[in-house]
Design an enzyme around this catalytic site. Structure first.
Site, PDB file in Angstrom:
ATOM      1  N   ALA A  61       0.851  -1.191   0.000  1.00  0.00           N
ATOM      2  CA  ALA A  61       0.000   0.000   0.000  1.00  0.00           C
ATOM      3  C   ALA A  61       0.884   1.238   0.000  1.00  0.00           C
ATOM      4  O   ALA A  61       1.371   1.663   1.038  1.00  0.00           O
ATOM      5  CB  ALA A  61      -0.913  -0.011   1.228  1.00  0.00           C
ATOM      6  N   GLU A  62       1.083   1.800  -1.196  1.00  0.00           N
ATOM      7  CA  GLU A  62       2.039   2.901  -1.322  1.00  0.00           C
ATOM      8  C   GLU A  62       1.616   4.131  -0.528  1.00  0.00           C
ATOM      9  O   GLU A  62       2.427   4.778   0.127  1.00  0.00           O
ATOM     10  CB  GLU A  62       2.233   3.270  -2.805  1.00  0.00           C
ATOM     11  CG  GLU A  62       2.941   2.192  -3.632  1.00  0.00           C
ATOM     12  CD  GLU A  62       2.028   1.067  -4.088  1.00  0.00           C
ATOM     13  OE1 GLU A  62       0.806   1.131  -3.824  1.00  0.00           O
ATOM     14  OE2 GLU A  62       2.530   0.115  -4.715  1.00  0.00           O
ATOM     15  N   PHE A  85       8.595   0.551  -7.113  1.00  0.00           N
ATOM     16  CA  PHE A  85       8.899   1.141  -8.413  1.00  0.00           C
ATOM     17  C   PHE A  85       8.258   2.523  -8.451  1.00  0.00           C
ATOM     18  O   PHE A  85       7.102   2.684  -8.034  1.00  0.00           O
ATOM     19  CB  PHE A  85       8.356   0.281  -9.565  1.00  0.00           C
ATOM     20  CG  PHE A  85       9.025  -1.060  -9.652  1.00  0.00           C
ATOM     21  CD1 PHE A  85      10.215  -1.216 -10.345  1.00  0.00           C
ATOM     22  CD2 PHE A  85       8.478  -2.159  -9.014  1.00  0.00           C
ATOM     23  CE1 PHE A  85      10.840  -2.458 -10.404  1.00  0.00           C
ATOM     24  CE2 PHE A  85       9.103  -3.395  -9.068  1.00  0.00           C
ATOM     25  CZ  PHE A  85      10.282  -3.550  -9.761  1.00  0.00           C
ATOM     26  N   PHE A  88       4.661   3.458  -9.299  1.00  0.00           N
ATOM     27  CA  PHE A  88       3.561   3.299  -8.346  1.00  0.00           C
ATOM     28  C   PHE A  88       3.517   4.417  -7.306  1.00  0.00           C
ATOM     29  O   PHE A  88       2.756   4.333  -6.340  1.00  0.00           O
ATOM     30  CB  PHE A  88       3.641   1.915  -7.690  1.00  0.00           C
ATOM     31  CG  PHE A  88       3.574   0.812  -8.707  1.00  0.00           C
ATOM     32  CD1 PHE A  88       2.383   0.542  -9.361  1.00  0.00           C
ATOM     33  CD2 PHE A  88       4.705   0.097  -9.057  1.00  0.00           C
ATOM     34  CE1 PHE A  88       2.318  -0.448 -10.335  1.00  0.00           C
ATOM     35  CE2 PHE A  88       4.650  -0.890 -10.038  1.00  0.00           C
ATOM     36  CZ  PHE A  88       3.450  -1.158 -10.681  1.00  0.00           C
ATOM     37  N   HIS A 131       6.272  -0.035 -14.477  1.00  0.00           N
ATOM     38  CA  HIS A 131       7.532  -0.156 -13.733  1.00  0.00           C
ATOM     39  C   HIS A 131       8.638   0.774 -14.210  1.00  0.00           C
ATOM     40  O   HIS A 131       9.441   1.210 -13.402  1.00  0.00           O
ATOM     41  CB  HIS A 131       8.025  -1.610 -13.748  1.00  0.00           C
ATOM     42  CG  HIS A 131       7.126  -2.564 -13.015  1.00  0.00           C
ATOM     43  ND1 HIS A 131       5.845  -2.856 -13.428  1.00  0.00           N
ATOM     44  CD2 HIS A 131       7.324  -3.290 -11.886  1.00  0.00           C
ATOM     45  CE1 HIS A 131       5.299  -3.725 -12.586  1.00  0.00           C
ATOM     46  NE2 HIS A 131       6.175  -3.999 -11.638  1.00  0.00           N
TER      47      HIS A 131
END
Lengths: 327, 352
Positions: A61-62, A85, A88, A131
């Site tokens: 969960a960024e 990455f 994201f 990515h």
């Protein structure tokens, strides 16, 4: 890993994390897969064992990772978060732009956030969609956020130490295709500045770049010299926000011809900002041609198509020749 | 009593109705539950009346064009005050959403500084360095991961502070709510999350935020206890929050409390609730007024009488008036303030 021996950019990154954690017990690492696995690129390999209780695998969960980092810093720690990455980072963008970057401002200085967010980025590895995206222009557009982008092992070390030491948030962009492909000496320099740096001398034209594209520029400069007798200097911007205006303008004024090269898309890319700053600073004194070589305004393409998307040595050479000869 | 009774379990095993200790008329429904100390009830009532006085004055100031925008607490006082009375402002962290004025005051943000913010005196409004509280949050739900991070830092450093965070019913639809709750559960952080369900996110009723019967049910999915409580019941809110704070402080992880209440006023001074809710509904909610309920309780307990309450109302109004006068003496911002507090370097340059 001995000082003086050539190391990879990945090894230098890991060494910077180790030394930062040795230097301050308040430094903690968090992110997806950064603990037991040591990160998908192994940048944090061995750190969980070496620093028990200070390296945390988080849920996927960024936004939560960045948001929790805000709270960890308010709670007195110095978080170094990894977003697996950079593509994201979008999933964390509201926490970065609205919260992390402006907490000093929105609290009128009551809180400042010494948070570093590491994020691998850039193309050339045939990666799945999202990515390889280069989002530096979107990040540089955020007031209160510093953006660093090393291109060499010594910078991965020096800039990361500087980022962790900074009392304010730094977005640290790591060039993933250079992690293992670039080697260089490791200087345990944690006092240096993040100012722009000339990576190659040359009087005829200045190639301005950062991150992986610096190496494209260095190859192009070699070709310009051997194939066309043109001496190209290469300026590595290193700190993308705030831009080192003085270093940039001095290097440009001395050559009077400039090509900006980046892997992010062209429109409203960071190259546009570099061009505008040079014009604003030098408009009264010098008339200088400035060209851009950037990715086209398309989504990052899959597979081998990326070879047609990324700035190539050939495109950089062509642009440099046009800047020098006016064609 | 709290040592043996598990409120979250009791609620989970019950009929889903929010837990209640006081009837609408202020009478004691659960005589077996220990009542809070008299001083705590008096302090609660004082804060609730102060909150009303602030609502009243700030709404008037806005109508006179002297204040930009105001979001009243009206109707939610017991939910805010009852929960905050369960923490120690000297030790614990407060992470507000936005309309938790009495909690912010009790936590140590001086009233004149709070009013200064509403009057655009931003520098004066800065939260004092020794007050462990975050600024109000305008990005709905974004404060929740921060609260988890603060609580997590307490775990990492083995501190014993607890973080009390607030959000509204609307915020439970945000991704940040989910990411925060999930992380809080995984890391077992000392967090108490109070969801103030006031039935409306501006005009959107709770039935359009969720199909879930109760927001507190969501806690189970994150692996920690949830409990719904009558948010207009000062004693019940204080009781369940106290237990959640104890759990957090003793290393047993987070708790979610849904305080079921009703926003009696407008969302903020630019809102017009008559466009989206029926007068009859509001009238029914007014009968459940949390201030009237705690006054009735305090009167039957002999803590106050009608004259004392009237005196407290006047005292609260006077306190707001005095604070307002002081707030108006603070400087309004100038052009240089645009550049302040962007980064350490900017502030360094500005001071040179």
């Amino acid at each position: 890993m001995d000082v003086g021996r050539d190391v990879t950019l990945l090894e230098a990154t890991r060494r910077a994390l180790v030394d930062a954690m040795e230097a301050s017990e308040r430094v903690v690492l968090l992110g997806q897969d950064v603990g037991r696995l040591g990160g998908v690129f192994r940048a944090t390999e061995g750190l969980l064992e070496r620093f028990p209780g200070r390296v945390f695998d988080t849920p996927l969960a960024e936004g939560g990772i960045v948001g929790a980092s805000v709270g960890l810093a308010i709670g007195g720690l110095v978080p170094v978060a990894e977003i697996q990455f950079a593509g994201f980072l979008h999933q964390a963008f509201h926490q970065i732009t609205q919260q992390l970057a402006r907490y000093r401002f929105r609290s009128r200085g009551r809180f400042h956030l010494p948070v570093t967010i590491r994020a691998p980025y850039g193309g050339g590895l045939r990666m799945p969609e999202f990515h390889p995206d280069s989002l530096e222009a979107q990040l540089a557009n955020v007031p209160g956020l510093k953006v660093f982008a090393p291109a060499f092992p010594d910078d991965a070390y020096a800039l990361l130490r500087e980022a962790v030491r900074d009392p304010d948030p730094v977005l640290f962009l790591e060039p993933q295709r250079l992690y293992r492909s670039v080697r260089g000496p490791l200087h345990l320099d944690d006092t240096g500045s993040s100012a722009a740096r000339l990576r190659r001398e040359g009087d005829d034209v200045l190639l301005v770049s950062w991150g992986p594209a610096v190496h494209t520029c260095l190859t192009a400069a070699q070709e310009l010299e051997t194939g066309h007798g043109v001496q190209a200097a290469v300026l590595d911007l290193r700190r993308l926000s705030p831009i080192d205006d003085r270093g940039l303008c001095e290097a440009a004024a001395a050559r009077r011809r400039v090509v900006v090269v980046h892997e992010g898309v062209r429109t409203a890319g960071l190259g546009a900002e570099v061009v505008a700053r040079l014009q604003e600073a030098l408009a009264d004194t010098i008339s200088l041609p400035i060209l851009r070589v950037a990715a086209p305004d398309t989504p990052y393409p899959p597979g081998r198509l990326e070879d047609h998307f990324l700035p190539s040595t050939g495109k950089v050479v062509a642009a440099a020749l046009r800047a020098v000869h006016g064609r | 009593m709290t040592a043996t009774r598990d409120w979250a379990r009791e609620w989970a095993e019950g009929d889903g109705q929010p837990l209640q200790l006081l009837g609408h008329d202020g009478r004691i429904l659960r005589p077996e539950v220990a009542r809070p100390p008299d001083d705590l009830v008096r302090e609660g009532l004082r804060l609730m009346l102060l909150s009303r006085a602030i609502d009243e004055r700030c709404t008037n100031l806005q109508r006179q064009g002297r204040l930009g925008l105001y979001a009243p607490v009206l109707g939610q006082e017991a939910a805010v005050v009852g929960s905050h009375l369960a923490i120690d402002p000297a030790v614990d962290w407060l992470v507000p959403a936005s309309r938790e004025q009495p909690a912010m005051l009790r936590h140590g943000w001086p009233l004149d500084r709070m009013l200064a913010l509403m009057l655009g005196r931003f520098e004066a409004a800065r939260i004092p360095d020794d007050v462990r509280m975050l600024p109000r949050q305008q990005s709905i739900g974004s404060q929740l991961p921060h609260a988890v991070g603060i609580a997590w830092s307490a775990s990492i450093e083995r501190r014993d502070d607890v973080t009390l965070a607030y959000c509204g019913d609307g915020a439970t639809s945000e991704g940040d709510f989910h990411e925060a709750c999930n992380l809080a559960g995984v890391m077992q952080v000392p967090l108490v999350l109070v969801v103030i369900n006031n039935q409306y996110a501006i005009s959107t009723p709770i039935a359009k935020q969720t199909r879930a019967a109760r927001l507190a049910d969501r806690a189970r999915g994150y692996g920690f206890p949830g409990v719904a409580v009558d948010g207009n019941d000062l004693l019940a809110v204080h009781e369940v929050t106290s237990q959640a704070v104890e759990r957090a402080r003793s290393g047993q992880g987070p708790t979610m409390i849904e305080a079921v209440t009703y926003r009696l006023g407008f969302h903020n001074t630019s809102d017009n609730p008559s466009l989206y809710r029926e007068p009859a509904e509001v009238a029914r909610a007014e009968e459940l007024d949390p201030v009237a309920r705690v006054v009735a309780y305090a009167e039957t307990q002999g803590l106050v009488d009608a004259a004392a309450v009237e005196a407290q109302v006047l005292e609260a109004r006077a306190e707001v008036a005095t604070a307002l006068e002081r707030a108006l003496t603070y400087p309004t911002p100038g052009p240089d303030d645009v550049f302040r507090h962007v980064s350490a370097e900017e502030d360094q340059r500005a001071s040179e």
